[in-house]
Design a protein around this motif. Structure first.
Motif, PDB file in Angstrom:
ATOM      1  N   LEU A 190       0.875  -1.155   0.000  1.00 53.74           N
ATOM      2  CA  LEU A 190       0.000   0.000   0.000  1.00 53.74           C
ATOM      3  C   LEU A 190       0.920   1.215   0.000  1.00 53.74           C
ATOM      4  CD1 LEU A 190      -2.227  -1.505   2.728  1.00 53.74           C
ATOM      5  CD2 LEU A 190      -2.988  -1.053   0.412  1.00 53.74           C
ATOM      6  N   LEU A 191       1.002   1.874  -1.138  1.00 55.51           N
ATOM      7  CA  LEU A 191       1.868   3.049  -1.234  1.00 55.51           C
ATOM      8  C   LEU A 191       0.975   4.284  -1.155  1.00 55.51           C
ATOM      9  CD1 LEU A 191       4.258   1.895  -4.098  1.00 55.51           C
ATOM     10  CD2 LEU A 191       4.485   1.579  -1.650  1.00 55.51           C
ATOM     11  N   GLU A 192       1.180   5.058  -0.112  1.00 52.98           N
ATOM     12  CA  GLU A 192       0.356   6.251   0.059  1.00 52.98           C
ATOM     13  C   GLU A 192       1.087   7.444  -0.519  1.00 52.98           C
ATOM     14  OE1 GLU A 192      -1.954   6.539   3.788  1.00 52.98           O
ATOM     15  OE2 GLU A 192      -0.746   4.836   4.392  1.00 52.98           O
ATOM     16  N   THR A 193       0.357   8.285  -1.236  1.00 55.25           N
ATOM     17  CA  THR A 193       1.009   9.362  -1.962  1.00 55.25           C
ATOM     18  C   THR A 193       0.044  10.534  -2.150  1.00 55.25           C
ATOM     19  OG1 THR A 193       2.087   9.939  -4.036  1.00 55.25           O
ATOM     20  CG2 THR A 193       0.344   8.309  -4.151  1.00 55.25           C
ATOM     21  N   VAL A 194       0.605  11.711  -2.439  1.00 52.53           N
ATOM     22  CA  VAL A 194      -0.226  12.813  -2.927  1.00 52.53           C
ATOM     23  C   VAL A 194       0.193  13.173  -4.344  1.00 52.53           C
ATOM     24  CG1 VAL A 194      -0.983  13.881  -0.780  1.00 52.53           C
ATOM     25  CG2 VAL A 194       1.287  14.381  -1.637  1.00 52.53           C
ATOM     26  N   GLY A 195       1.107  12.459  -4.926  1.00 58.58           N
ATOM     27  CA  GLY A 195       1.538  12.769  -6.288  1.00 58.58           C
ATOM     28  C   GLY A 195       2.656  11.860  -6.736  1.00 58.58           C
ATOM     29  N   GLU A 196       3.849  12.424  -6.845  1.00 56.48           N
ATOM     30  CA  GLU A 196       4.973  11.684  -7.413  1.00 56.48           C
ATOM     31  C   GLU A 196       5.663  10.768  -6.402  1.00 56.48           C
ATOM     32  OE1 GLU A 196       7.034  11.540 -10.460  1.00 56.48           O
ATOM     33  OE2 GLU A 196       4.952  11.755 -11.085  1.00 56.48           O
ATOM     34  N   ASP A 197       5.799  11.256  -5.172  1.00 59.45           N
ATOM     35  CA  ASP A 197       6.632  10.544  -4.204  1.00 59.45           C
ATOM     36  C   ASP A 197       5.822   9.629  -3.300  1.00 59.45           C
ATOM     37  OD1 ASP A 197       8.671  11.890  -5.292  1.00 59.45           O
ATOM     38  OD2 ASP A 197       8.999  13.271  -3.612  1.00 59.45           O
ATOM     39  N   VAL A 198       6.459   8.559  -2.888  1.00 59.27           N
ATOM     40  CA  VAL A 198       5.837   7.670  -1.917  1.00 59.27           C
ATOM     41  C   VAL A 198       5.992   8.295  -0.538  1.00 59.27           C
ATOM     42  CG1 VAL A 198       5.920   5.367  -0.916  1.00 59.27           C
ATOM     43  CG2 VAL A 198       6.465   5.689  -3.326  1.00 59.27           C
ATOM     44  N   ILE A 199       4.892   8.562   0.133  1.00 58.95           N
ATOM     45  CA  ILE A 199       4.994   9.166   1.469  1.00 58.95           C
ATOM     46  C   ILE A 199       5.019   8.077   2.531  1.00 58.95           C
ATOM     47  CG2 ILE A 199       3.895  10.720   3.131  1.00 58.95           C
ATOM     48  CD1 ILE A 199       2.714  12.202   0.734  1.00 58.95           C
ATOM     49  N   ARG A 200       4.132   7.112   2.388  1.00 61.78           N
ATOM     50  CA  ARG A 200       4.110   5.992   3.328  1.00 61.78           C
ATOM     51  C   ARG A 200       4.029   4.691   2.534  1.00 61.78           C
ATOM     52  NH1 ARG A 200       5.985   8.180   6.772  1.00 61.78           N
ATOM     53  NH2 ARG A 200       5.149   9.143   8.631  1.00 61.78           N
ATOM     54  N   SER A 201       4.785   3.711   2.970  1.00 62.70           N
ATOM     55  CA  SER A 201       4.697   2.417   2.309  1.00 62.70           C
ATOM     56  C   SER A 201       4.413   1.365   3.364  1.00 62.70           C
ATOM     57  CB  SER A 201       6.026   2.126   1.609  1.00 62.70           C
ATOM     58  OG  SER A 201       6.330   0.767   1.695  1.00 62.70           O
ATOM     59  N   THR A 202       3.340   0.640   3.171  1.00 63.67           N
ATOM     60  CA  THR A 202       3.008  -0.429   4.110  1.00 63.67           C
ATOM     61  C   THR A 202       2.965  -1.738   3.341  1.00 63.67           C
ATOM     62  OG1 THR A 202       1.541   1.194   5.113  1.00 63.67           O
ATOM     63  CG2 THR A 202       1.408  -1.062   5.963  1.00 63.67           C
ATOM     64  N   PRO A 203       3.944  -2.613   3.545  1.00 63.74           N
ATOM     65  CA  PRO A 203       3.824  -3.910   2.893  1.00 63.74           C
ATOM     66  C   PRO A 203       2.818  -4.760   3.657  1.00 63.74           C
ATOM     67  CG  PRO A 203       5.844  -3.825   4.153  1.00 63.74           C
ATOM     68  CD  PRO A 203       5.171  -2.493   4.330  1.00 63.74           C
ATOM     69  N   ARG A 204       1.944  -5.435   2.936  1.00 61.04           N
ATOM     70  CA  ARG A 204       1.018  -6.358   3.571  1.00 61.04           C
ATOM     71  C   ARG A 204       1.490  -7.741   3.167  1.00 61.04           C
ATOM     72  NH1 ARG A 204      -4.848  -7.452   3.204  1.00 61.04           N
ATOM     73  NH2 ARG A 204      -5.478  -7.578   5.372  1.00 61.04           N
ATOM     74  N   LEU A 205       2.053  -8.457   4.129  1.00 66.57           N
ATOM     75  CA  LEU A 205       2.696  -9.725   3.820  1.00 66.57           C
ATOM     76  C   LEU A 205       1.811 -10.896   4.220  1.00 66.57           C
ATOM     77  CD1 LEU A 205       5.906  -8.215   5.068  1.00 66.57           C
ATOM     78  CD2 LEU A 205       5.948  -9.496   2.953  1.00 66.57           C
ATOM     79  N   PHE A 206       2.432 -12.049   4.281  1.00 72.78           N
ATOM     80  CA  PHE A 206       1.807 -13.283   4.758  1.00 72.78           C
ATOM     81  C   PHE A 206       0.700 -13.807   3.853  1.00 72.78           C
ATOM     82  CE2 PHE A 206       3.739 -11.188   8.378  1.00 72.78           C
ATOM     83  CZ  PHE A 206       4.646 -12.156   8.737  1.00 72.78           C
ATOM     84  N   TYR A 207       0.746 -13.435   2.570  1.00 73.88           N
ATOM     85  CA  TYR A 207      -0.123 -14.120   1.609  1.00 73.88           C
ATOM     86  C   TYR A 207       0.349 -15.558   1.435  1.00 73.88           C
ATOM     87  CZ  TYR A 207      -2.665 -10.004   0.204  1.00 73.88           C
ATOM     88  OH  TYR A 207      -3.493  -8.927   0.212  1.00 73.88           O
ATOM     89  N   LYS A 208       1.616 -15.783   1.753  1.00 72.06           N
ATOM     90  CA  LYS A 208       2.194 -17.116   1.558  1.00 72.06           C
ATOM     91  C   LYS A 208       2.419 -17.830   2.879  1.00 72.06           C
ATOM     92  CE  LYS A 208       5.711 -16.975  -1.140  1.00 72.06           C
ATOM     93  NZ  LYS A 208       6.689 -16.794  -2.213  1.00 72.06           N
ATOM     94  N   TRP A 209       1.701 -17.449   3.910  1.00 70.02           N
ATOM     95  CA  TRP A 209       1.901 -18.059   5.214  1.00 70.02           C
ATOM     96  C   TRP A 209       1.494 -19.531   5.160  1.00 70.02           C
ATOM     97  CZ3 TRP A 209      -1.798 -18.947   9.524  1.00 70.02           C
ATOM     98  CH2 TRP A 209      -1.128 -19.299  10.701  1.00 70.02           C
ATOM     99  N   ARG A 210       2.454 -20.420   5.377  1.00 64.43           N
ATOM    100  CA  ARG A 210       2.176 -21.853   5.331  1.00 64.43           C
ATOM    101  C   ARG A 210       2.212 -22.472   6.717  1.00 64.43           C
ATOM    102  NH1 ARG A 210       7.025 -21.714   1.746  1.00 64.43           N
ATOM    103  NH2 ARG A 210       6.969 -19.732   2.811  1.00 64.43           N
ATOM    104  N   ALA A 211       2.346 -21.605   7.751  1.00 66.20           N
ATOM    105  CA  ALA A 211       2.309 -22.053   9.147  1.00 66.20           C
ATOM    106  C   ALA A 211       3.320 -23.153   9.440  1.00 66.20           C
ATOM    107  CB  ALA A 211       0.893 -22.497   9.528  1.00 66.20           C
ATOM    108  N   ILE A 212       4.546 -22.964   8.989  1.00 61.67           N
ATOM    109  CA  ILE A 212       5.584 -23.975   9.176  1.00 61.67           C
ATOM    110  C   ILE A 212       5.762 -24.315  10.660  1.00 61.67           C
ATOM    111  CG2 ILE A 212       8.028 -24.512   8.777  1.00 61.67           C
ATOM    112  CD1 ILE A 212       6.488 -24.104   6.232  1.00 61.67           C
ATOM    113  N   GLU A 213       5.720 -23.266  11.498  1.00 63.20           N
ATOM    114  CA  GLU A 213       5.968 -23.502  12.925  1.00 63.20           C
ATOM    115  C   GLU A 213       4.895 -24.410  13.517  1.00 63.20           C
ATOM    116  OE1 GLU A 213       6.409 -19.681  14.785  1.00 63.20           O
ATOM    117  OE2 GLU A 213       8.106 -19.158  13.521  1.00 63.20           O
ATOM    118  N   LYS A 214       3.667 -24.240  13.054  1.00 62.19           N
ATOM    119  CA  LYS A 214       2.585 -25.087  13.571  1.00 62.19           C
ATOM    120  C   LYS A 214       2.685 -26.497  12.985  1.00 62.19           C
ATOM    121  CE  LYS A 214      -1.215 -25.784  15.874  1.00 62.19           C
ATOM    122  NZ  LYS A 214      -1.267 -25.635  17.342  1.00 62.19           N
TER     123      LYS A 214
END
Lengths: 526, 254
Positions: A190-214
């Motif tokens: 999720l790249l938050e911006t008001v124009g050209e530059d990235v102001i905030r970047s939030t990666p949203r991960l764990f689409y590939k969570w395979r629960a190895i530890e469990k």
């Protein structure tokens, strides 16, 4: 600071609330600490005494929770674990994030998977278990949760919106992924911006969570070794080695010298190949076509060298608890070394050309800068940290597999930009071949595997994986089955700090910063 | 910048002779185990027992290998008295009944959308190698496209995690027909080491109709290339191996 001084300092500063004892099996100083004193104590270790944060291990005992914050230093004190316990019914702990920012994602993970509450943590929830898919109050890492049953999920909520930070007029969120670009791992930005530059970047991960530890819980050691090798296969050998080390340390195994030398040789071959792959991605992201092809050739060459030597291009199925599964012929090793030296020669030529290509350098220099202070606070690891002036390498700080007998340097740079990270990759590739040369010279005949007796216990295995320090905590129950397996990967730490590089830079630099960070989603998601 | 042109020309041609001829360079494939006549019942039993993903099954003194399940752990090769036979090949792709039909207009070039549904990074890295000069898939008319709207073939790696299932379905639905689905790697075929869990299904076929399956953990680039050629109808599928349905029937008999 040595162990005695540490004990005096801790017990003098927190009398009656913190107790320091030495665990000789693992050579760890364990500090048993009152819950309320924990944040300040961890902060003292991290901020003042310059310990690095390795990870948080949560264990659900029969009657109590145990939280273990692991730290390590280069001084004589070595490993320090801060332990706090609470009865199972009490799920609240004070957050140490105020002092140890590197623990941020570790606590979020524990909150998501165990349902623990960390008081004072700025942001909990929607981390591993995505809010739009999972029901509330599912705690998959808890003992009562049955990992074999399929989960009933929520229907995807069309009105669900991710967390936003920038609220200025005209601000908008640019969503990227989970499927984006050509051949990429699944991750959402999720790249938050008001124009050209990235102001905030939030990666949203764990689409590939395979629960190895469990998945590992209740399995045999050999079965879990397969998981350890296969959850992040581009650095399979390093993670497999970390797991083996944990088990071997616990059972006090003596690894034959020949096996240790092969382990070092193969780990460095993997590092060389992985760094070449990272260099190829950087060339690709800057659209320098010939350099991309050249680096691609070198990566494939190294994959073939690995394949010819061991049978598998990603070094699967070589490690065994107590040594290696199979012996490798000396002359094949010498041949692989010679081929790697040839490849390195061409890699050096590639570097020479890249360093005089102005269009390439323009896109890397002063782009994605991570300051040393930020890298320290976020606990960044591996080449990324070393490019920001943090010279820390587990092969030197906490040597394993006989790395103390090898001569090599830990390269570092000060600028912390994309170009510094690229230079580190090249420099480390040279050091890897240097270590491989010494390994082949030191080869001696002998056995390759020592049988060992498994018994209950717990230990931490640590390895400097190509992307940085990897920590595997293993607890064996009676009968040699896994009771708790915790994996802390370098990508987990580096994804946490990735936004430092992205923010305040233009959109078109985003792929370049992504490639210079050399992040693995599989390694992060587990 | 002229240095790059000269550098490129000096490198010469690196590209593999495959599919025109067989590639014989060392280290291009990890190989796969194959079925055999076991020397004794106990040797056959040892083979069946040593495999953590149940590749082998024993039928009338013969040992059959369901290579779709193989995760390259080499437990059937090292530390066992009668090791499994090993085939150092790479033409492994099999067809799982054509679910989707292609017409004549697809015989020239194919656009491929690659989706990572929980992959460990190896399969994806091998797919990425198809773009390097050694394999250069463009010469065969294969192109990677980021957009499902332009794609003819959906190539999926990974055991399909819960979080990716919705995205995967959306991508499949967004692709225009006719389309084909290629599952690459042991995880996409059977779930691999991640099967039997609350976050992964046992292979892509539970989620989408699969046309072509490429076994291997990871399959080497040549095997993936073979899979794409099979999907495009330009190569015949592997015949050396028992098809999954044959093994299932045999297993039921046993």
């Amino acid at each position: 600071m040595n162990r005695t001084e540490l004990k005096e300092q801790i017990e003098g500063r927190w009398p009656g609330r913190a107790q320091c004892r030495f665990d000789a099996v693992n050579s760890i100083s364990e500090i048993i600490c009152a819950r309320a004193a924990m944040p300040e104590l961890c902060g003292r270790l991290f901020l003042e005494w310059n310990f690095s944060f390795a990870g948080l291990v949560v264990e659900e005992g029969t009657s109590e929770w145990q939280l273990r914050y692991c730290f390590y230093g280069e001084s004589e004190a070595g490993w320090v674990h801060v332990l706090a316990t609470a009865p199972l019914a009490e799920k609240t702990f004070p957050s140490i994030v105020k002092f140890v920012h590197a623990a941020d994602w570790h606590e979020r993970e524990a909150e998501d998977l165990f349902g623990l509450i960390f008081e004072g943590h700025p942001r909990l929830g929607d981390f591993i278990l995505h809010d739009d898919a999972w029901q509330e109050h599912v705690e998959p890492m808890c003992r009562h949760f049955d990992a074999r049953k399929a989960m009933q999920h929520r229907k995807p909520d069309a009105d669900w919106r991710p967390h936003r930070i920038v609220q200025e007029p005209g601000a908008f969120v640019m969503p990227i992924g989970p499927k984006f670009s050509g051949v990429t791992e699944s991750v959402h930005f999720l790249l938050e911006t008001v124009g050209e530059d990235v102001i905030r970047s939030t990666p949203r991960l764990f689409y590939k969570w395979r629960a190895i530890e469990k998945l590992a819980e209740g399995k045999t050691v050999d079965e879990v070794l397969l998981l350890a090798e296969r959850f992040a296969a581009t650095t399979a050998f390093a993670h497999g080695l970390a797991f083996c080390q944990a088990v071997e340390k616990m059972c006090d195994a003596k690894i034959p010298a020949r096996a240790n030398i092969f382990r070092v040789f193969l780990a460095e071959l993997e590092r060389l190949r992985q760094h070449t792959g990272a260099i190829q991605e950087i060339c690709e992201s800057t659209a320098l076509v010939v350099a991309n092809s050249q680096a691609g050739i070198l990566e494939e060459d190294l994959l073939r060298i690995s394949g010819e030597l061991t049978g598998h291009r990603y070094l699967f199925g070589l490690l065994a608890i107590g040594g290696l599964l199979c012996d490798l012929p000396d002359d094949a090793c010498a041949k692989a070394l010679e081929q790697s030296q040839q490849t390195l020669k061409r890699l050096n030529e590639l570097e020479k050309r890249l360093r005089i290509s102005s269009s390439f350098l323009d896109r890397l220099e002063e782009v994605g800068v991570v300051a040393q202070r930020s890298a320290l606070v976020y606990g960044l690891l591996g080449p990324v940290a070393r490019a920001s002036g943090i010279v820390r390498d587990l092969r030197k700080a906490q040597p394993y597999s006989g790395y103390e007998h090898f001569n090599f340097d830990v390269p570092s740079e000060q600028e912390g930009d994309g170009y510094a990270r690229l230079r580190i990759l090249f420099a480390e590739a040279r050091q890897s071949v240097r270590i491989m040369e010494q390994a082949v010279a030191a080869l001696q005949s002998g056995s390759i595997r020592e049988p060992l007796q498994l018994h209950a216990g717990a230990a931490l295995g640590c390895v400097e994986a190509p992307r940085g320090g990897a920590f595997h905590w293993v607890r064996l129950a009676d009968g040699g089955r896994i009771a708790r397996y915790r994996i802390v990967t370098p990508s987990f730490a580096n994804w946490h700090g990735f936004h430092l590089a992205v923010e305040k830079f233009a959109f078109q630099d985003f792929p370049i910063m992504l490639s210079t960070f050399d992040l693995s989603v599989a390694e992060n998601d587990r | 910048m002229s240095q790059w042109v000269i550098n490129g020309l000096r490198t010469g041609i690196k590209t593999t002779v495959y599919p025109r001829d067989a590639e014989r360079a060392a280290g291009v494939t990890p190989g796969l185990p194959c079925g055999c006549d076991a020397p004794s019942p106990s040797a056959a039993a040892a083979l069946v027992d040593c495999c953590p993903t149940q590749v082998f099954s024993r039928i009338n003194g013969k040992v059959l290998a369901d290579v779709r399940r193989c995760i390259h752990c080499y437990r059937c090769v090292h530390g066992i008295e009668h090791p499994a036979a090993w085939q150092q090949t790479y033409e492994w792709a099999t067809v799982r009944d054509w679910q989707n039909e292609f017409d004549q207009s697809f015989k020239h070039s194919i656009h491929i959308c690659v989706v990572d549904a929980g992959d460990c990074g190896a399969c994806l890295n091998e797919v990425k190698q198809l773009n390097n000069p050694y394999y250069n898939m463009h010469r065969l008319g294969f192109f990677i496209t980021p957009s499902p709207r332009h794609a003819d073939v959906l190539l999926v790696v990974g055991p399909v995690t819960d979080h990716m299932r919705v995205a995967l379905k959306k991508i499949y639905d967004a692709m225009p027909t006719p389309k084909r689905v290629v599952a690459v790697g042991a995880c996409a075929l059977t779930g691999g080491v991640f099967a039997n869990s609350f976050v992964c299904v046992k292979g892509l076929a539970e989620v989408l109709p699969v046309d072509v399956e490429v076994p291997g953990n990871p399959p080497p680039p040549l095997a993936i290339l073979h899979g794409l050629l099979v999907a495009a109808g330009r190569k015949s599928p592997a015949s050396l191996m028992a098809s999954p349905s044959a093994i299932e029937t045999n297993a039921a008999k046993f």
